[in-house]
Write an enzyme that holds these catalytic residues in place. Structure first.
Site, PDB file in Angstrom:
ATOM      1  N   HIS A  64     -48.522  17.677  54.729  1.00 31.62           N
ATOM      2  CA  HIS A  64     -47.076  17.768  54.514  1.00 31.62           C
ATOM      3  C   HIS A  64     -46.559  16.379  54.136  1.00 31.62           C
ATOM      4  O   HIS A  64     -47.140  15.355  54.518  1.00 31.62           O
ATOM      5  CB  HIS A  64     -46.371  18.221  55.784  1.00 31.62           C
ATOM      6  CG  HIS A  64     -46.589  19.653  56.121  1.00 31.62           C
ATOM      7  ND1 HIS A  64     -45.787  20.325  57.007  1.00 31.62           N
ATOM      8  CD2 HIS A  64     -47.523  20.557  55.706  1.00 31.62           C
ATOM      9  CE1 HIS A  64     -46.196  21.573  57.123  1.00 31.62           C
ATOM     10  NE2 HIS A  64     -47.264  21.728  56.346  1.00 31.62           N
ATOM     11  N   GLU A  66     -44.136  14.641  55.280  1.00 30.31           N
ATOM     12  CA  GLU A  66     -43.865  13.794  56.443  1.00 30.31           C
ATOM     13  C   GLU A  66     -45.136  13.179  57.002  1.00 30.31           C
ATOM     14  O   GLU A  66     -45.166  11.991  57.355  1.00 30.31           O
ATOM     15  CB  GLU A  66     -43.188  14.583  57.567  1.00 30.31           C
ATOM     16  CG  GLU A  66     -41.887  15.241  57.189  1.00 30.31           C
ATOM     17  CD  GLU A  66     -42.063  16.693  56.769  1.00 30.31           C
ATOM     18  OE1 GLU A  66     -42.880  16.983  55.855  1.00 30.31           O
ATOM     19  OE2 GLU A  66     -41.371  17.551  57.349  1.00 30.31           O
ATOM     20  N   CYS A  94     -41.306  20.765  60.382  1.00 29.73           N
ATOM     21  CA  CYS A  94     -41.925  21.845  61.148  1.00 29.73           C
ATOM     22  C   CYS A  94     -42.419  21.301  62.499  1.00 29.73           C
ATOM     23  O   CYS A  94     -42.281  20.117  62.794  1.00 29.73           O
ATOM     24  CB  CYS A  94     -43.095  22.435  60.361  1.00 29.73           C
ATOM     25  SG  CYS A  94     -44.520  21.314  60.223  1.00 29.73           S
ATOM     26  N   CYS A  97     -45.032  18.412  62.079  1.00 32.07           N
ATOM     27  CA  CYS A  97     -44.423  17.157  61.646  1.00 32.07           C
ATOM     28  C   CYS A  97     -43.520  16.574  62.731  1.00 32.07           C
ATOM     29  O   CYS A  97     -43.503  15.356  62.932  1.00 32.07           O
ATOM     30  CB  CYS A  97     -43.661  17.364  60.352  1.00 32.07           C
ATOM     31  SG  CYS A  97     -44.772  17.787  58.970  1.00 32.07           S
TER      32      CYS A  97
END
Length: 165
Positions: A64, A66, A94, A97
């Site tokens: 991801h 992040e 999410c 993260c």
């Protein structure tokens, strides 16, 4: 004369500037046929990390924006503690993260669009502000939310039009 409104406007301008940079990363994700989420990490008014989602290209479910930005920032400051930083991300983080944000001690998170299906900051969970945990973040939501959300809406509409997931 009260200067707080000026300070507040300045912070909004700064947040919009850096969210614009995160949106640039999201647009790079579109070009790479990745879900368009972009993230940057700022320290002392300088971008120390910039990333877009790379789950498809890296074949990695943890790639991801992040997570990649956190790894880049830790390398840049040569420490796992990302104190005195701000994470700007186009979509609400999410659970995975949010956990990495807490573990890296990022003190402030700014996000654009909310994620009612997987958001772990304000939508489904409130992990970054959970008093049971040893670290909490200052959270700013909705910065350029319409633009951040539109990038995602357009991306998924084009996928549906092409008959892809």
């Amino acid at each position: 004369m009260n200067q707080e409104p000026n300070a507040e406007k300045l912070m909004l301008d700064i947040d919009a500037h850096f969210m614009g940079r995160a949106l640039e990363m999201a647009h790079q994700a579109v070009i790479a046929d990745e879900v368009p989420v972009g993230a940057i990490i700022v320290r002392n008014s300088t971008i120390i990390a910039a990333a877009a989602n790379q789950r498809e290209s890296l074949k990695d479910p943890t790639a991801h924006a992040e997570m990649i930005a956190i790894t880049q920032a830790a390398a840049a400051v040569e420490d796992w503690r990302l104190e005195q930083t701000t994470l700007y991300v186009t979509l609400e983080p999410c659970i995975m993260c949010a956990g990495a944000i807490l573990q890296s001690r990022i003190p402030r998170v700014v996000f654009g669009a909310s994620d009612p299906k997987a958001g772990a900051v304000t939508s489904l969970y409130q992990l970054l502000d959970d008093s049971r945990l040893n670290h909490r973040c200052n959270i700013t939501t909705g910065v350029m939310a319409d633009r951040c959300g539109q990038v995602l809406t357009d991306f998924f509409a084009s996928k549906r039009a092409m008959g892809k997931k």
